[in-house]
Write a protein that holds these residues in place. Structure first.
Motif, short mmCIF file in Angstrom:
data_model
loop_
_atom_site.label_atom_id
_atom_site.label_comp_id
_atom_site.label_asym_id
_atom_site.label_seq_id
_atom_site.Cartn_x
_atom_site.Cartn_y
_atom_site.Cartn_z
N ALA A 65 40.90 36.89 51.12
CA ALA A 65 42.13 36.82 50.24
C ALA A 65 42.66 37.73 49.67
N PHE A 66 41.79 38.78 49.52
CA PHE A 66 42.11 40.01 48.70
C PHE A 66 42.56 41.24 49.57
N ASP A 67 42.84 40.95 50.90
CA ASP A 67 43.22 42.01 51.61
C ASP A 67 44.81 42.02 51.72
N THR A 68 45.17 43.18 51.09
CA THR A 68 46.55 43.55 50.76
C THR A 68 47.34 43.83 51.99
N ALA A 69 46.70 44.20 53.17
CA ALA A 69 47.41 44.55 54.49
C ALA A 69 48.63 43.49 54.56
N PHE A 70 49.67 44.08 54.85
CA PHE A 70 50.80 43.08 55.29
C PHE A 70 51.46 42.28 54.21
N LEU A 71 50.84 42.44 52.95
CA LEU A 71 51.36 41.68 51.72
C LEU A 71 52.44 42.40 51.11
N HIS A 72 53.62 41.91 50.68
CA HIS A 72 54.68 42.48 49.88
C HIS A 72 54.10 42.90 48.49
N SER A 73 55.00 43.39 47.90
CA SER A 73 54.26 44.07 46.59
C SER A 73 54.14 43.06 45.40
N TRP A 74 54.76 41.94 45.45
CA TRP A 74 54.52 40.81 44.25
C TRP A 74 52.96 40.33 44.88
N ALA A 75 53.06 39.81 46.23
CA ALA A 75 51.71 39.02 46.45
C ALA A 75 50.32 40.23 46.22
N SER A 76 50.68 41.47 46.61
CA SER A 76 49.62 42.51 46.27
C SER A 76 49.30 42.66 45.13
N VAL A 77 50.22 42.62 43.89
CA VAL A 77 49.75 42.55 42.63
C VAL A 77 49.06 41.23 42.24
N GLN A 78 49.65 40.33 42.55
CA GLN A 78 49.23 39.03 42.25
C GLN A 78 47.70 38.63 42.89
N MET A 79 47.57 38.91 44.06
CA MET A 79 46.15 38.95 44.53
C MET A 79 45.00 39.81 43.81
N THR A 80 45.72 41.00 43.49
CA THR A 80 44.83 41.99 42.72
C THR A 80 44.48 41.26 41.35
N ALA A 81 45.34 40.71 40.74
CA ALA A 81 44.93 40.15 39.42
C ALA A 81 44.09 39.19 39.61
N ALA A 82 44.33 38.24 40.58
CA ALA A 82 43.35 37.11 40.97
C ALA A 82 41.94 37.60 41.04
N LYS A 83 41.95 38.65 41.86
CA LYS A 83 40.60 39.27 42.09
C LYS A 83 39.93 39.73 40.96
N VAL A 84 40.47 40.46 40.21
CA VAL A 84 40.00 41.06 38.83
C VAL A 84 39.47 39.65 37.91
N ILE A 85 40.35 38.81 37.67
CA ILE A 85 39.95 37.58 37.08
C ILE A 85 38.82 36.81 37.59
N LEU A 86 38.93 36.65 38.72
CA LEU A 86 37.71 35.92 39.23
C LEU A 86 36.22 36.96 39.25
N ALA A 87 36.41 38.23 39.29
CA ALA A 87 35.00 38.87 39.31
C ALA A 87 34.84 39.18 37.98
N ALA A 88 35.67 39.31 36.97
CA ALA A 88 35.20 39.21 35.65
C ALA A 88 34.60 37.86 35.17
N VAL A 89 35.44 36.86 35.38
CA VAL A 89 34.61 35.62 34.81
C VAL A 89 33.46 35.15 35.52
N SER A 90 33.19 35.65 36.71
CA SER A 90 32.06 35.11 37.53
C SER A 90 30.90 36.35 37.61
N GLY A 91 31.18 37.28 36.51
CA GLY A 91 29.98 38.09 36.52
C GLY A 91 29.67 39.08 37.42
N GLN A 92 30.74 39.49 38.13
CA GLN A 92 30.92 40.43 39.24
C GLN A 92 31.75 41.55 38.99
N SER A 93 31.73 42.03 37.79
CA SER A 93 32.60 43.11 37.66
C SER A 93 32.43 44.42 38.49
N ALA A 94 31.34 44.60 39.14
CA ALA A 94 31.36 45.72 40.01
C ALA A 94 32.38 45.53 41.20
#
Length: 490
Positions: A109-138
Motif C-alpha cells: 500500500a505504501f508503494d508510490t510507483a504510479f501514484l499521483h502526487s496527492w495519493a503519494s503524500v496521503q499514503m506517506t502520511a498514513a505510513k508515518v502515522i501507522l509506524a509511529a502509533v504501532s512502535g515501528q518508527s524505524a
C-alpha cells in the motif's frame, strides 16, 4: 459566475475533516478559538452521517466502540485496485482519532510507483502515522519526512486539499522537532473553516465547475459572450503540460477535467482555442494505458471506465486522427461492464454517472463499433430505461429514491438512446423542473466522491448537471422538427 468568469462555489463542510481537525486541536492545544466551533459542528452532524464518517465522529466525541466491519465497508465501496490503500488510509485515520484496533502492515500500500502526487503524500502520511502509533518508527525514512514537510512550505493550502493537509499535520505531530511546521499548518487550516464551524474536503472545485458549467450553458445555447468569457478563463487555467486540474489552487492534472475542458473549448471556438485543445488531447494521450483505457491521473496507473469514456468523448473531436485509439478504448469499456449494464465505482455515488458517459461517447459515432460495443450500449441503455422510478427520476443505486443529480445523469443518458421512449424523458424533465430549492439552490443529495469512497458536497453541481440534462432534452425535442425541415444532417 464571478467577475473573473470562473464558476465558484466553495466545498461544504464534511464530518471526516472536521473530526480530524477537532482531534488535532485537542492534541496540539493550538487555536483554542476554533475548537468549540468545530466540536459543535461534529456534535450536530454526527447523527446525520453513516458508516466510516459516523464512526470517526463518535470516536472523536468520546465513543469507544468501532464496528468490526467499518474497514471492510470502506474497501468494498472503492474500486478493487485501490483496496489495500483504502484499508491503510482508513486505519491511519481511525488511529489518529484514538480508535482502538489492531494495525496490520501492508507494504504494497505504501508503494508510490504510479501514484499521483496527492495519493503519494496521503499514503506517506498514513505510513508515518501507522509506524509511529504501532512502535515501528524505524520504518519512517528521511524521505518520508521530507515528502510531508514539503507540503507545508507553501504560503497556502497544498493543492487545495484539506484532508491531505490534516493527514500530514497528524503525521508530523507524531515526530520530533515539528512544532513550528504544525503550528503554521494549523493557521493555514484555520482559513478553511466554514461558517458552520466545519471543515471541507477541499477548498473548492472551481475549475471543474467552470468547465462543466460551460458545457451545460453551451448545451442550452447561452449567449456567445458568456461562453467566450468562460472559455477564456478555462484556457488561462490550463497547466503547462496541457492538462487541467480541478481547482486553480492545484497543479495535479487529471483526465476528467482535461476531457471536459477540451470539449468545451472546441465547442466555443475551435480556431481560437486550437492550441489549447491540441495540448489538452496530447495530455490525455500521454497517460493512456496499454489496455486502451485511461486512468484518472498518471500514466501507469490502472485504467478506469469513467475516465476512459470521458477521454473517448474528447477524442471524438479528432476522430479521424484517433479512430484506432477510440476503438481500443471502446474494447476496454466492454471489458469493464458488469452484467447489469453498470460499470465499476468511479468518482460519483451514482451508478448512472459512467453509464451516462458511455452512452454519450458512443452516440457521437452511432453507426460505428463492433457487435460487442453495440451489446455494451444495449445493456447500458436497458439499465437506464429499466431503472427509472415511478416519479420520473432515478436514484443513485437500484431501489434508491430519486435524486436530482442521478436524474440529470439518467435524462442525459436517455437522450443519447436513439429509440428511447420520449414520454420517459418528458417525465424525467418534469421531475427536474419541479425539484425543490433551498438556500443553496436545488436540494440534492451529494454525489461527488473524494477520496474514494467518501462523498463531498458542492451545491452548484446539481444546477450544472440539471441544466446539462435539460439542454440535451431540449435538443432531442427540436431534432425531429429540424430533420423534417432539412436543417440538420440527422
Amino acid at each position: 459566475m464571478g467577475p473573473d468568469a470562473a464558476v465558484r462555489d466553495p466545498c461544504r463542510s464534511r464530518v471526516l475533516e472536521s473530526a480530524l481537525t477537532m482531534r488535532l486541536l485537542e492534541r496540539t492545544g493550538l487555536r483554542p478559538d476554533l475548537y468549540a466551533a468545530v466540536e459543535t459542528y461534529v456534535q450536530r452532524q454526527a447523527p446525520e452521517t453513516t458508516g466510516f464518517e459516523r464512526t470517526m465522529a463518535e470516536i472523536t466525541l468520546g465513543g469507544k466502540n468501532v464496528r468490526s466491519d467499518v474497514l471492510a465497508e470502506v474497501v468494498r465501496a472503492a474500486p478493487d485496485f485501490t483496496g489495500s490503500r483504502k484499508r491503510v488510509l482508513a486505519q491511519a485515520l481511525l488511529a489518529v482519532v484514538g480508535a482502538p484496533g489492531e494495525i496490520t502492515w501492508e507494504p504494497a500500500a505504501f508503494d508510490t510507483a504510479f501514484l499521483h502526487s496527492w495519493a503519494s503524500v496521503q499514503m506517506t502520511a498514513a505510513k508515518v502515522i501507522l509506524a509511529a502509533v504501532s512502535g515501528q518508527s524505524a520504518r519512517i525514512s528521511d524521505e518520508d519526512v521530507r515528502c510531508l514537510a514539503d507540503t507545508q512550505r507553501a504560503p497556502r493550502l497544498w493543492e487545495g486539499n484539506v484532508l491531505i493537509h490534516l493527514s500530514v499535520l497528524h503525521a508530523l505531530t507524531l515526530l520530533p522537532n515539528t512544532g513550528r511546521l504544525v503550528a503554521a499548518g494549523v493557521d493555514t487550516l484555520a482559513a478553511q473553516v466554514r461558517s458552520d464551524g466545519g471543515l471541507p474536503f477541499v477548498s473548492d472545485v472551481d475549475t471543474w465547475c467552470t468547465a462543466t458549467a460551460g458545457v451545460a450553458l453551451a448545451a442550452v445555447n447561452a449567449a456567445e459572450p458568456t461562453l467566450r468569457a468562460l472559455a477564456d478563463r478555462l484556457a488561462a487555467c490550463q497547466q503547462p503540460g496541457g492538462g487541467w486540474s480541478y481547482s486553480d489552487t492545484a497543479v495535479q492534472t487529471d483526465v476528467d477535467d482535461t476531457s471536459v475542458a477540451v470539449q468545451f473549448l472546441d465547442r466555443v471556438d475551435s480556431r481560437r482555442y486550437r492550441g489549447s485543445v491540441r495540448r489538452g488531447i496530447r495530455s490525455l494521450m500521454a497517460v493512456r494505458g496499454t489496455d486502451g483505457g485511461f486512468p484518472t491521473y498518471v500514466a501507469g496507473a490502472a485504467s478506469e471506465a469513467s475516465m476512459t469514456a470521458a477521454a473517448l468523448d474528447a477524442l471524438t473531436l479528432r476522430s479521424d486522427r484517433h479512430a484506432g485509439h477510440i476503438a481500443e478504448g471502446l474494447r476496454f469499456l466492454v471489458s469493464q461492464q458488469n452484467e447489469d449494464g453498470s460499470f465499476p465505482p468511479d468518482w460519483s455515488s451514482s451508478r448512472l454517472h459512467t453509464v451516462c458517459r458511455v452512452l454519450l461517447c458512443t452516440s457521437r459515432r452511432p453507426r460505428s463499433g463492433s457487435a460487442t460495443v453495440r451489446r455494451m450500449v444495449g445493456r447500458a441503455a436497458a439499465l437506464v430505461i429499466g431503472g427509472q422510478n415511478d416519479d420520473g427520476g432515478w436514484g443513485q443505486q437500484a431501489g434508491d429514491a430519486s435524486d436530482v443529480i442521478s436524474t440529470a445523469y439518467g435524462l442525459t443518458a436517455l437522450c443519447s438512446i436513439p429509440d428511447a421512449d420520449p414520454r420517459a424523458a418528458a417525465v424525467a424533465a418534469e421531475f427536474l423542473a419541479h425539484a425543490p430549492r433551498g438556500a443553496d439552490g436545488l436540494q440534492a443529495i451529494p454525489d461527488s466522491i473524494g477520496p474514494r469512497p467518501f462523498v463531498f458536497t458542492v451545491p452548484v453541481l446539481a444546477e450544472i448537471f440539471t441544466l446539462l440534462a435539460l439542454g440535451h432534452f431540449d435538443r432531442r425535442l427540436a431534432a425531429p422538427a429540424a430533420r423534417a425541415q432539412g436543417t440538420t444532417r440527422g
